[in-house]
Design a protein around this motif. Structure first.
Motif, mmCIF file in Angstrom:
data_model
loop_
_atom_site.group_PDB
_atom_site.id
_atom_site.type_symbol
_atom_site.label_atom_id
_atom_site.label_comp_id
_atom_site.label_asym_id
_atom_site.label_seq_id
_atom_site.Cartn_x
_atom_site.Cartn_y
_atom_site.Cartn_z
ATOM 1 N N PHE A 27 1.064 -1.268 0.337
ATOM 2 C CA PHE A 27 0.244 0.081 -0.186
ATOM 3 C C PHE A 27 1.086 1.080 -0.086
ATOM 4 C CE2 PHE A 27 -2.322 -3.442 2.417
ATOM 5 C CZ PHE A 27 -3.812 -3.027 1.579
ATOM 6 N N GLN A 28 0.596 2.090 -0.692
ATOM 7 C CA GLN A 28 1.310 3.514 -0.634
ATOM 8 C C GLN A 28 0.245 4.173 0.397
ATOM 9 O OE1 GLN A 28 4.106 4.364 -1.647
ATOM 10 N NE2 GLN A 28 4.288 2.744 -2.916
ATOM 11 N N VAL A 29 0.455 4.691 1.698
ATOM 12 C CA VAL A 29 -0.037 4.774 2.472
ATOM 13 C C VAL A 29 -0.303 6.975 2.539
ATOM 14 C CG1 VAL A 29 -1.257 4.916 4.948
ATOM 15 C CG2 VAL A 29 -0.740 3.244 3.838
ATOM 16 N N PRO A 30 -1.127 7.939 2.314
ATOM 17 C CA PRO A 30 -0.396 8.875 2.724
ATOM 18 C C PRO A 30 -0.635 9.325 3.954
ATOM 19 C CG PRO A 30 -3.367 8.256 1.629
ATOM 20 C CD PRO A 30 -2.636 7.241 1.683
ATOM 21 N N MET A 31 0.311 10.258 3.684
ATOM 22 C CA MET A 31 0.348 11.058 5.445
ATOM 23 C C MET A 31 0.933 12.618 4.865
ATOM 24 S SD MET A 31 2.381 10.303 8.552
ATOM 25 C CE MET A 31 4.180 11.344 8.326
ATOM 26 N N ARG A 32 -0.207 13.842 5.593
ATOM 27 C CA ARG A 32 0.168 14.847 5.237
ATOM 28 C C ARG A 32 0.607 15.338 6.068
ATOM 29 N NH1 ARG A 32 -0.012 18.653 0.986
ATOM 30 N NH2 ARG A 32 -0.171 20.790 2.176
ATOM 31 N N VAL A 33 2.482 16.106 6.535
ATOM 32 C CA VAL A 33 3.054 17.214 7.009
ATOM 33 C C VAL A 33 2.980 18.121 6.290
ATOM 34 C CG1 VAL A 33 5.224 16.735 7.963
ATOM 35 C CG2 VAL A 33 4.618 14.828 7.306
ATOM 36 N N TYR A 34 2.495 19.217 7.520
ATOM 37 C CA TYR A 34 2.458 20.529 7.172
ATOM 38 C C TYR A 34 3.670 21.529 7.594
ATOM 39 C CZ TYR A 34 -2.110 19.338 6.908
ATOM 40 O OH TYR A 34 -3.966 19.139 6.426
ATOM 41 N N SER A 35 4.264 22.451 6.916
ATOM 42 C CA SER A 35 5.175 23.279 7.142
ATOM 43 C C SER A 35 4.367 24.271 7.888
ATOM 44 C CB SER A 35 5.251 23.924 6.041
ATOM 45 O OG SER A 35 3.866 25.518 5.634
ATOM 46 N N THR A 36 5.386 25.292 8.881
ATOM 47 C CA THR A 36 5.129 25.903 10.154
ATOM 48 C C THR A 36 4.478 26.656 9.877
ATOM 49 O OG1 THR A 36 7.385 25.641 11.185
ATOM 50 C CG2 THR A 36 6.218 27.710 11.661
ATOM 51 N N ARG A 37 4.629 27.651 8.553
ATOM 52 C CA ARG A 37 2.910 28.519 7.668
ATOM 53 C C ARG A 37 1.535 27.596 7.453
ATOM 54 N NH1 ARG A 37 4.980 31.905 3.193
ATOM 55 N NH2 ARG A 37 6.359 32.843 4.586
ATOM 56 N N GLU A 38 2.047 26.914 7.010
ATOM 57 C CA GLU A 38 0.396 25.947 7.059
ATOM 58 C C GLU A 38 -0.033 25.834 8.413
ATOM 59 O OE1 GLU A 38 0.701 23.192 2.647
ATOM 60 O OE2 GLU A 38 1.845 22.443 5.031
ATOM 61 N N ARG A 39 1.009 25.846 9.422
ATOM 62 C CA ARG A 39 0.265 25.660 10.652
ATOM 63 C C ARG A 39 -0.850 25.923 11.171
ATOM 64 N NH1 ARG A 39 1.403 20.616 13.739
ATOM 65 N NH2 ARG A 39 1.956 21.986 15.669
ATOM 66 N N TYR A 40 0.076 27.338 11.227
ATOM 67 C CA TYR A 40 -0.664 28.506 11.333
ATOM 68 C C TYR A 40 -2.080 28.541 10.987
ATOM 69 C CZ TYR A 40 3.541 29.855 14.592
ATOM 70 O OH TYR A 40 4.566 29.307 15.452
ATOM 71 N N ALA A 41 -1.866 28.378 9.436
ATOM 72 C CA ALA A 41 -2.724 29.333 8.032
ATOM 73 C C ALA A 41 -4.092 27.985 9.087
ATOM 74 C CB ALA A 41 -1.660 29.251 6.757
ATOM 75 N N PHE A 42 -3.962 26.504 9.428
ATOM 76 C CA PHE A 42 -4.531 26.127 8.666
ATOM 77 C C PHE A 42 -5.320 25.491 10.089
ATOM 78 C CE2 PHE A 42 -2.851 23.693 5.367
ATOM 79 C CZ PHE A 42 -3.998 24.801 4.168
ATOM 80 N N GLY A 43 -5.146 27.301 11.215
ATOM 81 C CA GLY A 43 -5.203 26.900 12.461
ATOM 82 C C GLY A 43 -4.838 25.857 13.679
ATOM 83 N N LEU A 44 -3.597 24.666 12.820
ATOM 84 C CA LEU A 44 -2.973 23.701 13.600
ATOM 85 C C LEU A 44 -2.447 23.584 15.377
ATOM 86 C CD1 LEU A 44 -2.663 21.838 10.328
ATOM 87 C CD2 LEU A 44 -4.318 22.083 12.000
ATOM 88 N N ALA A 45 -1.702 25.470 14.983
ATOM 89 C CA ALA A 45 -1.013 25.804 15.986
ATOM 90 C C ALA A 45 -1.047 27.246 16.397
ATOM 91 C CB ALA A 45 0.883 25.328 15.776
ATOM 92 N N GLN A 46 -0.883 27.383 17.737
ATOM 93 C CA GLN A 46 -1.256 28.809 17.491
ATOM 94 C C GLN A 46 -0.382 29.845 17.969
ATOM 95 O OE1 GLN A 46 -2.959 28.289 22.011
ATOM 96 N NE2 GLN A 46 -4.972 27.795 21.366
ATOM 97 N N ILE A 47 -0.087 30.927 16.903
ATOM 98 C CA ILE A 47 0.566 31.727 17.538
ATOM 99 C C ILE A 47 0.555 32.076 18.756
ATOM 100 C CG2 ILE A 47 1.165 34.188 15.712
ATOM 101 C CD1 ILE A 47 -1.017 33.872 14.461
ATOM 102 N N PRO A 48 2.542 32.583 19.048
ATOM 103 C CA PRO A 48 2.367 32.840 19.989
ATOM 104 C C PRO A 48 2.454 34.278 20.509
ATOM 105 C CG PRO A 48 5.152 32.568 18.276
ATOM 106 C CD PRO A 48 3.616 32.139 18.296
ATOM 107 N N TYR A 49 2.033 35.213 20.883
ATOM 108 C CA TYR A 49 1.511 35.903 21.802
ATOM 109 C C TYR A 49 2.132 36.618 22.023
ATOM 110 C CZ TYR A 49 -2.485 35.739 18.543
ATOM 111 O OH TYR A 49 -3.748 35.692 17.249
ATOM 112 N N THR A 50 2.324 36.180 23.208
ATOM 113 C CA THR A 50 4.192 36.099 24.206
ATOM 114 C C THR A 50 4.476 36.632 23.472
ATOM 115 O OG1 THR A 50 2.617 35.352 25.492
ATOM 116 C CG2 THR A 50 4.985 35.564 26.429
#
Length: 407
Positions: free
Chosen positions: A360-383
């Motif tokens: 099987f060729q099993v797909p897995m998505r790995v996001y860049s830092t910018r994509e993680r912030y853009a898609f809300g997968l990570a919170q921007i470090p406001y402090t």
């Protein structure tokens, strides 16, 4: 004139007839009749005793009469001599005064069924003899068994999936030497997971000639809850030979219930946050088919997109039942970002021990830092932003004060 001509012709015919009769009875006239054969009929490979009656309808023989058997295939003399001296025969030696002789004849093992001629010659002088080769002495040969058999079995598919229909064809062949008739072929499906589909479990054939064959097709459906496996189907064949003897024989054939397993693989979850990070990837295998999978071995193959940190990349999972899942974790260091393909190799067997192997060729998505912030997968470090802005503001203030003092 015509009246005299007709009278003359009739008189001439009477004279010729009388001459023939006188000629016949002025010389020996031998007649041979077969009284019986034992056994009747005789089977190929056996010995038959043939009893013959020798009569003389004509004049007495001047020499001794020699009866000679002229055996040809499938007959041969079993014991004694082919020639028998029966002595001189009196004139009109017939009926109760006839000479009775016996021959023991061997029938070849490959003899065909039917009436076969036994040839004979009777000699009563050096140049006077009579042969009997015009189907006058016939031996009845009957084969051991009127064999009607299943010569070939053809199944449309190697295995029938539960709830599916399969075609079974039996090639019925007549191996006997004679005609076989009133043929019935019955499948006994009582102890099997099969049922007849759009037909019955019995087929009838009026007759089959010698060395002919005929196909009989049965459509069978496997029950929806049938378990995978090999099932024996008893077959009963009933038929009659040309002598009216009824035969019943039983046979056995096999059919397989099963289907190709339906496995799928995918990433259930991952703790990898981004490229250049390590984390745990959970692979899940699902068996969505109706047959069980066993002896399953899973291997995560190497790739340029990651490094395998787990102690081994091959795991033995074992059985996965129908409509069931199994999961397996792998620790990985991810080198790339984007849409990755995890090559997952599986080896296993189905319920009927047929081996399978595929990747099987099993797909897995790995996001860049910018994509993680853009898609809300990570919170921007406001402090951090506030501290940077504060430091920037403070720096700006000191620069402003220094410039102002110089003025």
């Amino acid at each position: 004139m015509r009246k005299y001509l007709m009278t003359y012709l009739i008189f001439l015919l009477i004279i010729l007839g009388c001459t023939a009769v006188v000629a016949q009875y002025n010389s020996p006239n031998i007649r041979v009749t077969m009284l019986n054969q034992d056994p009747d009929p005789v089977q190929p490979g056996d010995v038959v005793e043939v009893r013959l009656k020798i009569e003389n309808l004509g004049q007495e023989t001047t020499e001794e009469v020699i009866v000679e058997l002229l055996p040809s295939y499938p007959f041969s003399v079993y014991s004694g001599s082919a020639k028998q001296n029966i002595g001189k025969m009196q004139g009109a030696q017939t009926g109760a005064d006839a000479v009775i002789i016996d021959y023991k004849v061997k029938v070849d093992e490959d003899a065909v069924e039917g009436d076969t001629e036994l040839e004979l010659r009777v000699r009563w002088s050096d140049n006077a003899y009579q042969t009997f080769t015009d189907n006058q002495i016939m031996i009845d040969v009957q084969t051991y068994d009127a064999v009607l058999a299943i010569d070939q079995v053809t199944i449309e598919d190697e295995q029938i999936a539960p709830g599916h229909v399969g075609s079974l064809t039996l090639m019925l062949k007549n191996f006997a030497d004679g005609l076989l008739k009133d043929i019935e072929v019955t499948l006994n499906l009582n102890s099997t997971p099969f049922s007849p589909f759009r037909s019955t479990a019995q087929k009838r054939v009026f007759q089959i000639k010698s060395d002919y064959q005929i196909p009989l097709e049965f459509e069978l459906i496997a029950k929806p809850d049938a378990e995978a496996g090999v099932y024996n189907i008893p077959v009963t064949i009933r038929y009659t030979d040309d002598l009216g003897v009824v035969y019943t024989k039983s046979d056995l054939l096999s059919m397989v219930v099963g289907q190709t397993p339906e496995l799928s693989a995918y990433v259930k979850e991952s703790t990898v946050v981004s490229g250049g990070k390590k984390g745990t990837v959970t692979l899940e295998l699902a068996n969505s088919g109706s047959t069980n999978v066993k002896f399953l071995q899973l291997t995560l193959l190497p790739s340029e997109d990651y490094e395998i940190l787990s102690s081994t990349n091959t795991i033995y999972i074992g059985d996965i039942d129908s409509d069931d899942i199994e999961t397996q974790d792998f620790d990985l260091f991810i080198k790339s970002v984007g849409e990755l393909l995890l090559p997952v190799q599986v080896k296993y067997k189905d319920a009927n021990n047929n081996p399978y192997e595929h990747t099987f060729q099993v797909p897995m998505r790995v996001y860049s830092t910018r994509e993680r912030y853009a898609f809300g997968l990570a919170q921007i470090p406001y402090t951090t932003i506030i501290v940077v802005l504060a430091l920037a503001g403070l720096g700006g203030y000191f620069i402003y004060r220094r410039v102002k003092k110089k003025k």
